[in-house]
Design a protein around this motif. Structure first.
Motif, mmCIF file in Angstrom:
data_model
loop_
_atom_site.group_PDB
_atom_site.id
_atom_site.type_symbol
_atom_site.label_atom_id
_atom_site.label_comp_id
_atom_site.label_asym_id
_atom_site.label_seq_id
_atom_site.Cartn_x
_atom_site.Cartn_y
_atom_site.Cartn_z
ATOM 1 N N LEU A 94 32.203 10.731 -18.440
ATOM 2 C CA LEU A 94 31.638 11.332 -17.224
ATOM 3 C C LEU A 94 30.188 10.867 -17.057
ATOM 4 O O LEU A 94 29.733 10.574 -15.941
ATOM 5 N N ALA A 95 29.480 10.786 -18.173
ATOM 6 C CA ALA A 95 28.081 10.347 -18.125
ATOM 7 C C ALA A 95 27.988 8.890 -17.697
ATOM 8 O O ALA A 95 27.124 8.511 -16.897
ATOM 9 N N LYS A 97 33.618 11.862 -22.559
ATOM 10 C CA LYS A 97 34.741 11.724 -21.616
ATOM 11 C C LYS A 97 34.445 10.700 -20.524
ATOM 12 O O LYS A 97 35.087 10.699 -19.482
ATOM 13 N N ALA A 119 16.745 14.684 -26.921
ATOM 14 C CA ALA A 119 16.366 14.143 -25.615
ATOM 15 C C ALA A 119 14.877 14.193 -25.296
ATOM 16 O O ALA A 119 14.507 14.226 -24.136
ATOM 17 N N MET A 145 18.009 11.489 -18.613
ATOM 18 C CA MET A 145 19.372 11.943 -18.325
ATOM 19 C C MET A 145 19.830 12.917 -19.396
ATOM 20 O O MET A 145 19.649 12.657 -20.591
ATOM 21 N N PHE A 193 23.542 3.664 -23.374
ATOM 22 C CA PHE A 193 22.757 2.899 -22.395
ATOM 23 C C PHE A 193 23.018 1.398 -22.540
ATOM 24 O O PHE A 193 23.063 0.679 -21.537
HETATM 25 C C1 LIG Z 1 23.590 10.392 -24.100
HETATM 26 C C2 LIG Z 1 24.619 11.094 -23.227
HETATM 27 C C3 LIG Z 1 24.192 11.075 -21.771
HETATM 28 C C4 LIG Z 1 25.953 10.330 -23.378
HETATM 29 O O1 LIG Z 1 26.982 11.069 -22.764
HETATM 30 P P1 LIG Z 1 28.488 11.011 -23.305
HETATM 31 O O2 LIG Z 1 29.256 12.008 -22.517
HETATM 32 O O3 LIG Z 1 28.508 11.136 -24.759
HETATM 33 O O4 LIG Z 1 28.919 9.527 -22.964
HETATM 34 P P2 LIG Z 1 30.208 8.965 -22.161
HETATM 35 O O5 LIG Z 1 31.467 9.554 -22.703
HETATM 36 O O6 LIG Z 1 30.035 9.041 -20.695
HETATM 37 O O7 LIG Z 1 30.046 7.396 -22.512
HETATM 38 C C5 LIG Z 1 30.751 6.819 -23.512
HETATM 39 C C6 LIG Z 1 29.954 5.699 -24.150
HETATM 40 O O8 LIG Z 1 28.744 6.201 -24.735
HETATM 41 C C7 LIG Z 1 28.628 5.732 -26.082
HETATM 42 N N1 LIG Z 1 28.923 6.856 -26.979
HETATM 43 C C8 LIG Z 1 29.359 8.096 -26.631
HETATM 44 N N2 LIG Z 1 29.480 8.866 -27.736
HETATM 45 C C9 LIG Z 1 29.120 8.107 -28.778
HETATM 46 C C10 LIG Z 1 29.004 8.324 -30.184
HETATM 47 N N3 LIG Z 1 29.288 9.517 -30.724
HETATM 48 N N4 LIG Z 1 28.569 7.314 -30.972
HETATM 49 C C11 LIG Z 1 28.270 6.091 -30.443
HETATM 50 N N5 LIG Z 1 28.345 5.830 -29.113
HETATM 51 C C12 LIG Z 1 28.759 6.817 -28.306
HETATM 52 C C13 LIG Z 1 29.643 4.627 -26.218
HETATM 53 O O9 LIG Z 1 29.077 3.428 -25.724
HETATM 54 C C14 LIG Z 1 30.735 5.108 -25.285
HETATM 55 O O10 LIG Z 1 31.534 4.080 -24.811
HETATM 56 P P3 LIG Z 1 32.968 3.804 -25.521
HETATM 57 O O11 LIG Z 1 33.711 5.106 -25.480
HETATM 58 O O12 LIG Z 1 33.601 2.746 -24.690
HETATM 59 O O13 LIG Z 1 32.620 3.381 -26.903
HETATM 60 C C15 LIG Z 1 24.870 12.562 -23.693
HETATM 61 O O14 LIG Z 1 25.329 12.540 -25.001
HETATM 62 C C16 LIG Z 1 23.640 13.445 -23.615
HETATM 63 O O15 LIG Z 1 23.259 13.892 -22.543
HETATM 64 N N6 LIG Z 1 23.025 13.745 -24.777
HETATM 65 C C17 LIG Z 1 21.886 14.635 -24.886
HETATM 66 C C18 LIG Z 1 20.646 14.137 -24.155
HETATM 67 C C19 LIG Z 1 20.318 12.693 -24.429
HETATM 68 O O16 LIG Z 1 20.456 12.200 -25.541
HETATM 69 N N7 LIG Z 1 19.881 11.989 -23.363
HETATM 70 C C20 LIG Z 1 19.568 10.573 -23.417
HETATM 71 C C21 LIG Z 1 18.265 10.220 -24.007
HETATM 72 S S1 LIG Z 1 16.885 10.740 -23.065
#
Ligand SMILES: CC(C)(COP(=O)(O)OP(=O)(O)OC[C@H]1O[C@@H](n2cnc3c(N)ncnc32)[C@H](O)[C@@H]1OP(=O)(O)O)[C@@H](O)C(=O)NCCC(=O)NCCS
Length: 179
Positions: free
Chosen positions: A107-108, A105, A37, A95, A143
């Motif tokens: 939630l993000a 899940k 991040a 974020m 995103f």
């Molecule tokens: C990036 C982040 C906010 C995503 O949160 P998350 O809980 O994994 O995502 P969600 O479950 O809410 O969203 C799901 C969507 O995200 C994407 N996604 C989630 N996990 C994924 C994975 N392992 N591979 C590819 N896409 C993925 C997909 O588009 C997915 O949609 P789908 O289930 O319909 O395919 C979280 O992983 C995070 O905070 N990571 C660490 C910090 C970071 O990277 N921040 C952003 C950059 S500054």
């Protein structure tokens, strides 16, 4: 819900308080999180975290929101916004979902969607910009699902484990937001 500012299906967002400093410090220092991040390699102290929250609290250009899971009342991460240009209505977004058990899940997605809805509908924001590493394909997909487009790359700007990586710049215009 405790002091909700924006309410989604699974999460709500409230202002970050000083009392959140220990939790946010833990997320900032987490080796997995800081590698994905753009947080750098400098350890974050409690004092630094506290003063960071204080600066955000007093700023007119910054919005710092805690993401809380509604079913458990557990804080799981934060969304931070900075005004880049007031006239052009451009904002910068960061974020982190620091609770790794909350990943995957939706939630993000829920949290970011309600923040974007609020920014574009109520605050008349025109565009959002953010950056991530090319290695963070999860974040890029995440995103893009909401309408963000890859707009450019900053070549070999990040050094991790002996190798340089590109930074990917993503942008979202109001008209492109996929609700
Ligand atoms: C990036 C982040 C906010 C995503 O949160 P998350 O809980 O994994 O995502 P969600 O479950 O809410 O969203 C799901 C969507 O995200 C994407 N996604 C989630 N996990 C994924 C994975 N392992 N591979 C590819 N896409 C993925 C997909 O588009 C997915 O949609 P789908 O289930 O319909 O395919 C979280 O992983 C995070 O905070 N990571 C660490 C910090 C970071 O990277 N921040 C952003 C950059 S500054």
């Amino acid at each position: 819900m405790n002091n909700p500012f924006l309410v989604g299906k699974q999460v709500y967002l409230r202002p970050v308080e000083i009392s959140d400093a220990p939790l946010i410090q833990k997320w900032h220092n987490d080796p997995d999180i800081r590698r994905s991040a753009r947080l750098g390699e400098i350890p974050v102290t409690y004092t630094k975290e506290e003063s960071d929250i204080n600066v955000a609290k007093d700023s007119q250009d910054e919005i710092y929101l805690l993401v809380v899971q509604r079913s458990t009342e557990k804080p799981i991460g934060f969304i931070r916004l900075n005004i880049i240009d007031r006239t052009s209505r451009n904002m910068w977004l960061r974020m982190i979902i620091g609770d790794k058990n909350a990943h995957g899940k939706n939630l993000a997605q829920d949290a970011l969607a309600i923040v974007l809805e609020w920014l574009f509908s109520e605050q008349n924001v025109h565009r959002i910009t953010l950056e991530t590493y090319e290695t963070n394909q999860r974040a890029i997909r995440f995103f893009e699902k909401l309408g963000f487009q890859q707009e450019g790359l900053i070549r070999e700007a990040i050094y991790v484990d002996g190798k340089y990586y590109n930074i990917i710049s993503l942008g979202l215009l109001k008209k492109e937001f996929k609700k």
